[in-house]
Design a protein around this motif. Structure first.
Motif, PDB file in Angstrom:
ATOM      1  N   LYS A  22       1.140 -14.991 -61.321  1.00 59.82           N
ATOM      2  CA  LYS A  22       0.108 -14.638 -60.348  1.00 59.82           C
ATOM      3  C   LYS A  22       0.578 -14.536 -58.891  1.00 59.82           C
ATOM      4  CE  LYS A  22      -4.655 -16.100 -59.560  1.00 59.82           C
ATOM      5  NZ  LYS A  22      -4.923 -16.588 -58.306  1.00 59.82           N
ATOM      6  N   GLU A  23       1.069 -15.617 -58.361  1.00 58.46           N
ATOM      7  CA  GLU A  23       1.349 -15.625 -56.928  1.00 58.46           C
ATOM      8  C   GLU A  23       2.488 -14.692 -56.544  1.00 58.46           C
ATOM      9  OE1 GLU A  23      -0.184 -16.630 -54.181  1.00 58.46           O
ATOM     10  OE2 GLU A  23      -1.783 -16.993 -55.613  1.00 58.46           O
ATOM     11  N   GLN A  24       3.305 -14.319 -57.542  1.00 54.29           N
ATOM     12  CA  GLN A  24       4.425 -13.443 -57.181  1.00 54.29           C
ATOM     13  C   GLN A  24       4.138 -11.983 -57.499  1.00 54.29           C
ATOM     14  OE1 GLN A  24       7.366 -15.317 -59.542  1.00 54.29           O
ATOM     15  NE2 GLN A  24       6.757 -17.233 -58.611  1.00 54.29           N
ATOM     16  N   PHE A  25       2.925 -11.715 -57.930  1.00 50.50           N
ATOM     17  CA  PHE A  25       2.582 -10.364 -58.337  1.00 50.50           C
ATOM     18  C   PHE A  25       2.842  -9.397 -57.190  1.00 50.50           C
ATOM     19  CE2 PHE A  25       0.002  -7.061 -60.159  1.00 50.50           C
ATOM     20  CZ  PHE A  25       0.202  -7.259 -61.508  1.00 50.50           C
ATOM     21  N   ASP A  26       3.314  -8.247 -57.501  1.00 47.32           N
ATOM     22  CA  ASP A  26       3.827  -7.368 -56.479  1.00 47.32           C
ATOM     23  C   ASP A  26       3.394  -5.943 -56.813  1.00 47.32           C
ATOM     24  OD1 ASP A  26       5.480  -6.027 -54.766  1.00 47.32           O
ATOM     25  OD2 ASP A  26       7.226  -7.253 -55.186  1.00 47.32           O
ATOM     26  N   THR A  27       2.687  -5.311 -55.917  1.00 45.29           N
ATOM     27  CA  THR A  27       2.195  -3.968 -56.232  1.00 45.29           C
ATOM     28  C   THR A  27       2.990  -2.917 -55.471  1.00 45.29           C
ATOM     29  OG1 THR A  27       0.600  -3.824 -54.436  1.00 45.29           O
ATOM     30  CG2 THR A  27      -0.132  -4.935 -56.436  1.00 45.29           C
ATOM     31  N   ARG A  28       4.232  -3.225 -55.167  1.00 49.21           N
ATOM     32  CA  ARG A  28       4.995  -2.233 -54.422  1.00 49.21           C
ATOM     33  C   ARG A  28       6.254  -1.830 -55.166  1.00 49.21           C
ATOM     34  NH1 ARG A  28       8.452  -5.566 -49.911  1.00 49.21           N
ATOM     35  NH2 ARG A  28       9.205  -7.062 -51.414  1.00 49.21           N
ATOM     36  N   LYS A  29       6.691  -0.654 -54.829  1.00 50.03           N
ATOM     37  CA  LYS A  29       7.999  -0.207 -55.291  1.00 50.03           C
ATOM     38  C   LYS A  29       8.853  -0.190 -54.043  1.00 50.03           C
ATOM     39  CE  LYS A  29       5.620   3.187 -58.041  1.00 50.03           C
ATOM     40  NZ  LYS A  29       5.537   4.546 -58.501  1.00 50.03           N
TER      41      LYS A  29
ATOM     42  N   ASP B 113      -2.482   4.443 -50.948  1.00 47.17           N
ATOM     43  CA  ASP B 113      -1.066   4.092 -50.984  1.00 47.17           C
ATOM     44  C   ASP B 113      -0.707   3.511 -49.616  1.00 47.17           C
ATOM     45  OD1 ASP B 113       0.120   5.398 -53.532  1.00 47.17           O
ATOM     46  OD2 ASP B 113      -1.202   6.927 -52.689  1.00 47.17           O
ATOM     47  N   ARG B 114       0.233   2.614 -49.602  1.00 48.09           N
ATOM     48  CA  ARG B 114       0.639   2.020 -48.325  1.00 48.09           C
ATOM     49  C   ARG B 114       2.156   2.151 -48.220  1.00 48.09           C
ATOM     50  NH1 ARG B 114       2.125  -3.339 -46.693  1.00 48.09           N
ATOM     51  NH2 ARG B 114       1.694  -3.588 -44.477  1.00 48.09           N
ATOM     52  N   TYR B 115       2.623   2.673 -47.077  1.00 44.42           N
ATOM     53  CA  TYR B 115       4.064   2.854 -46.873  1.00 44.42           C
ATOM     54  C   TYR B 115       4.538   1.966 -45.727  1.00 44.42           C
ATOM     55  CZ  TYR B 115       3.351   6.840 -49.886  1.00 44.42           C
ATOM     56  OH  TYR B 115       3.017   7.621 -50.961  1.00 44.42           O
ATOM     57  N   CYS B 116       5.677   1.376 -45.920  1.00 44.01           N
ATOM     58  CA  CYS B 116       6.287   0.509 -44.908  1.00 44.01           C
ATOM     59  C   CYS B 116       7.791   0.721 -44.935  1.00 44.01           C
ATOM     60  CB  CYS B 116       6.108  -0.966 -45.254  1.00 44.01           C
ATOM     61  SG  CYS B 116       4.542  -1.624 -44.890  1.00 44.01           S
ATOM     62  N   ALA B 117       8.434   0.286 -43.888  1.00 47.00           N
ATOM     63  CA  ALA B 117       9.900   0.232 -43.912  1.00 47.00           C
ATOM     64  C   ALA B 117      10.288  -1.027 -43.157  1.00 47.00           C
ATOM     65  CB  ALA B 117      10.499   1.457 -43.247  1.00 47.00           C
TER      66      ALA B 117
ATOM     67  N   MET C 196       9.361   1.094 -48.527  1.00 42.05           N
ATOM     68  CA  MET C 196       8.419   0.467 -49.466  1.00 42.05           C
ATOM     69  C   MET C 196       7.191   1.324 -49.678  1.00 42.05           C
ATOM     70  SD  MET C 196       8.340  -3.280 -47.798  1.00 42.05           S
ATOM     71  CE  MET C 196       9.777  -3.826 -46.893  1.00 42.05           C
ATOM     72  N   HIS C 197       6.732   1.321 -50.901  1.00 39.81           N
ATOM     73  CA  HIS C 197       5.506   2.038 -51.268  1.00 39.81           C
ATOM     74  C   HIS C 197       4.641   1.083 -52.084  1.00 39.81           C
ATOM     75  CE1 HIS C 197       3.670   5.146 -54.255  1.00 39.81           C
ATOM     76  NE2 HIS C 197       2.787   4.778 -53.349  1.00 39.81           N
ATOM     77  N   TYR C 198       3.479   0.759 -51.566  1.00 39.76           N
ATOM     78  CA  TYR C 198       2.536  -0.071 -52.316  1.00 39.76           C
ATOM     79  C   TYR C 198       1.550   0.867 -52.979  1.00 39.76           C
ATOM     80  CZ  TYR C 198       4.118  -4.078 -49.517  1.00 39.76           C
ATOM     81  OH  TYR C 198       4.861  -5.060 -48.918  1.00 39.76           O
ATOM     82  N   ILE C 199       1.433   0.763 -54.283  1.00 43.83           N
ATOM     83  CA  ILE C 199       0.476   1.621 -54.978  1.00 43.83           C
ATOM     84  C   ILE C 199      -0.939   1.080 -54.711  1.00 43.83           C
ATOM     85  CG2 ILE C 199       2.156   2.336 -56.717  1.00 43.83           C
ATOM     86  CD1 ILE C 199       0.978   0.304 -58.614  1.00 43.83           C
TER      87      ILE C 199
ATOM     88  N   GLY D 176      16.688 -13.640 -43.742  1.00 40.64           N
ATOM     89  CA  GLY D 176      17.777 -13.341 -42.806  1.00 40.64           C
ATOM     90  C   GLY D 176      17.527 -13.887 -41.410  1.00 40.64           C
ATOM     91  N   SER D 177      18.036 -13.148 -40.404  1.00 45.92           N
ATOM     92  CA  SER D 177      17.890 -13.588 -39.016  1.00 45.92           C
ATOM     93  C   SER D 177      16.576 -13.081 -38.440  1.00 45.92           C
ATOM     94  CB  SER D 177      19.063 -13.059 -38.183  1.00 45.92           C
ATOM     95  OG  SER D 177      20.270 -13.557 -38.706  1.00 45.92           O
ATOM     96  N   LEU D 178      16.360 -11.777 -38.530  1.00 48.61           N
ATOM     97  CA  LEU D 178      15.126 -11.166 -38.025  1.00 48.61           C
ATOM     98  C   LEU D 178      14.757 -10.017 -38.936  1.00 48.61           C
ATOM     99  CD1 LEU D 178      15.723 -10.389 -34.206  1.00 48.61           C
ATOM    100  CD2 LEU D 178      14.358 -12.268 -35.139  1.00 48.61           C
ATOM    101  N   THR D 179      13.475  -9.711 -39.019  1.00 46.04           N
ATOM    102  CA  THR D 179      13.020  -8.516 -39.731  1.00 46.04           C
ATOM    103  C   THR D 179      12.300  -7.615 -38.743  1.00 46.04           C
ATOM    104  OG1 THR D 179      12.690  -9.841 -41.718  1.00 46.04           O
ATOM    105  CG2 THR D 179      11.620  -7.696 -41.676  1.00 46.04           C
ATOM    106  N   LEU D 180      12.600  -6.329 -38.800  1.00 45.39           N
ATOM    107  CA  LEU D 180      11.872  -5.339 -38.002  1.00 45.39           C
ATOM    108  C   LEU D 180      11.013  -4.553 -38.981  1.00 45.39           C
ATOM    109  CD1 LEU D 180      14.089  -6.084 -35.971  1.00 45.39           C
ATOM    110  CD2 LEU D 180      14.359  -3.673 -35.457  1.00 45.39           C
ATOM    111  N   LEU D 181       9.710  -4.649 -38.825  1.00 43.37           N
ATOM    112  CA  LEU D 181       8.812  -4.014 -39.794  1.00 43.37           C
ATOM    113  C   LEU D 181       8.080  -2.831 -39.169  1.00 43.37           C
ATOM    114  CD1 LEU D 181       7.491  -4.290 -42.709  1.00 43.37           C
ATOM    115  CD2 LEU D 181       5.602  -5.361 -41.513  1.00 43.37           C
ATOM    116  N   PHE D 182       8.064  -1.745 -39.921  1.00 43.13           N
ATOM    117  CA  PHE D 182       7.336  -0.544 -39.519  1.00 43.13           C
ATOM    118  C   PHE D 182       6.238  -0.340 -40.560  1.00 43.13           C
ATOM    119  CE2 PHE D 182      11.684  -0.361 -38.188  1.00 43.13           C
ATOM    120  CZ  PHE D 182      11.648   0.144 -36.904  1.00 43.13           C
ATOM    121  N   GLN D 183       4.989  -0.331 -40.128  1.00 41.76           N
ATOM    122  CA  GLN D 183       3.870  -0.059 -41.044  1.00 41.76           C
ATOM    123  C   GLN D 183       3.408   1.354 -40.724  1.00 41.76           C
ATOM    124  OE1 GLN D 183       1.115  -3.613 -41.814  1.00 41.76           O
ATOM    125  NE2 GLN D 183       1.494  -3.916 -39.655  1.00 41.76           N
ATOM    126  N   GLU D 184       3.255   2.197 -41.738  1.00 42.31           N
ATOM    127  CA  GLU D 184       2.901   3.585 -41.455  1.00 42.31           C
ATOM    128  C   GLU D 184       1.469   3.703 -40.925  1.00 42.31           C
ATOM    129  OE1 GLU D 184       1.549   6.141 -44.258  1.00 42.31           O
ATOM    130  OE2 GLU D 184       2.693   7.898 -43.668  1.00 42.31           O
TER     131      GLU D 184
END
Ligand SMILES: O=C(O)CCC(=O)C(=O)O
Ligand SMILES: [Fe+2]
Length: 331
Positions: free
Chosen positions: A95-102, A271-275, A175-178, A199-207
């Motif tokens: 359950k808690e690790q369920f993941d809807t992304r590719k 659909d949700r896209y991220c990088a 990343m693509h979340y269905i 890691g050290s830092l993450t830079l996230l881009f949400q479409e």
């Protein structure tokens, strides 16, 4: 989600800080230091990554994920040792690790050892993706530089340990979340389970589709999250990059900068896209609480340090794979 227990004080305005990188350096340094200490998350504006490149990133990402599975999978399955490869949706995980992304971590790097063939469509865009990744790395190292003085290390300390041309486990993920299906709703799962980054830092881009939720500073960082907590939404902020601190910097700083828990919310019909660019220390860099920052909390929570960055990541990958070993991978 259920309301926060009454013992948790409700902070007034719970907003992830937004920091303008065109301000004078002293102001930027203060803002980044306090955002890392309190939130472990902050938006950056005027960061120097051109809007046209981010626009192209979405074009490439959407086109890539619309390809047939065989073409996407040409990157090879995700490979924990190299932290790269294509990973389709995992439909059968606890359950808690369920993941809807590719997602795809294209094996891009300036380092020969990690040069694998890309799926043909991404190969056509390799120069663009490589350049974008390199710019993200430079931005990440600039941000780390603003933390040096507060942590009592000399200027350039983190740049020395995050050299782009030296091997590291850094990666750039598309990343693509269905869309959230009735099956997910029935299981009542998050689109991405709660976690901290490694890691050290993450830079996230949400479409364009929001969904990221962040554990606010109201909660003591030393405690593990519980289901009754109220987390806050991290909206899509036009032209901003969302930065978060990862475990490596949390440990290095003796816990004085937060590696904050985050997740992707339940629901969402689109659909949700991220990088994301995950900045990691060079493989041979040794992670250990700095002498100025050693705390017993960190020593107890993260036994086994000092460790090389490579060992740290391999340990985290192994733990994650063990948790997911019952998963059935499909496209
Ligand atoms: O999809 C998102 O907004 C966050 C992804 C994330 O947290 C991760 O890949 O570590
Ligand atoms: Fe994350």
């Amino acid at each position: 989600m259920s309301p926060a227990p009454s013992s948790v004080p409700s902070a007034p305005a719970q907003q992830i800080p937004l920091i303008d990188l065109s301000l004078p350096p002293l102001q930027i340094r203060r803002a980044i230091q306090s955002a890392c200490k309190d939130w472990g998350f902050f938006y950056l504006t005027n960061h120097g990554l051109p809007a046209a490149s981010v626009h192209k990133l979405w074009e490439v990402t959407r086109t890539f994920f619309a390809l047939p599975l065989e073409e996407k999978a040409a990157a090879g399955p995700w490979n924990g040792a190299e932290n790269a490869g294509y990973r389709p949706v995992l439909p059968k995980v606890p359950k808690e690790q369920f993941d809807t992304r590719k997602w795809l971590a294209p094996p891009l790097a300036g380092v020969e050892a990690y040069q694998q063939p890309l799926p043909p469509y991404l190969e056509e865009n390799r120069a663009f993706l490589d350049a974008f990744k390199r710019e993200c790395a430079a931005l990440g190292v600039r941000v780390l530089g603003y933390l040096e003085e507060g942590l009592g290390v000399e200027e350039g300390y983190f740049a020395q340990r995050h050299k782009y041309e030296e091997p590291s486990m850094d990666n750039f993920e598309l990343m693509h979340y269905i869309p959230y299906t009735p099956e997910y709703a029935e299981k009542d799962v998050f689109r991405l389970g709660a976690h901290t980054d490694w890691g050290s830092l993450t830079l996230l881009f949400q479409e364009s589709q929001p969904g990221l939720q962040v554990r606010p500073p109201t909660y003591d960082h030393a405690s593990l999250p519980t289901a009754s907590e109220t987390w806050i939404d991290a909206p899509v902020v036009q032209d901003a990059v969302l930065v978060n601190v990862g475990d490596a910097m949390h440990i290095w700083s003796g816990g004085s900068v937060r590696s904050t828990w985050h997740r992707v919310s339940k629901g969402g019909e689109s659909d949700r896209y991220c990088a994301a660019y995950f900045l990691h220390p060079n493989e041979r860099s040794v992670i250990d609480p700095l002498p100025t920052a050693t705390s017993s909390y960190i020593r107890e929570k993260y036994p086994g340090f000092p460790k090389t960055a490579k060992q740290h990541l391999h340990d985290r990958v192994r733990e994650a794979v063990q948790q997911q070993n019952s998963a059935l991978y499909v496209g």
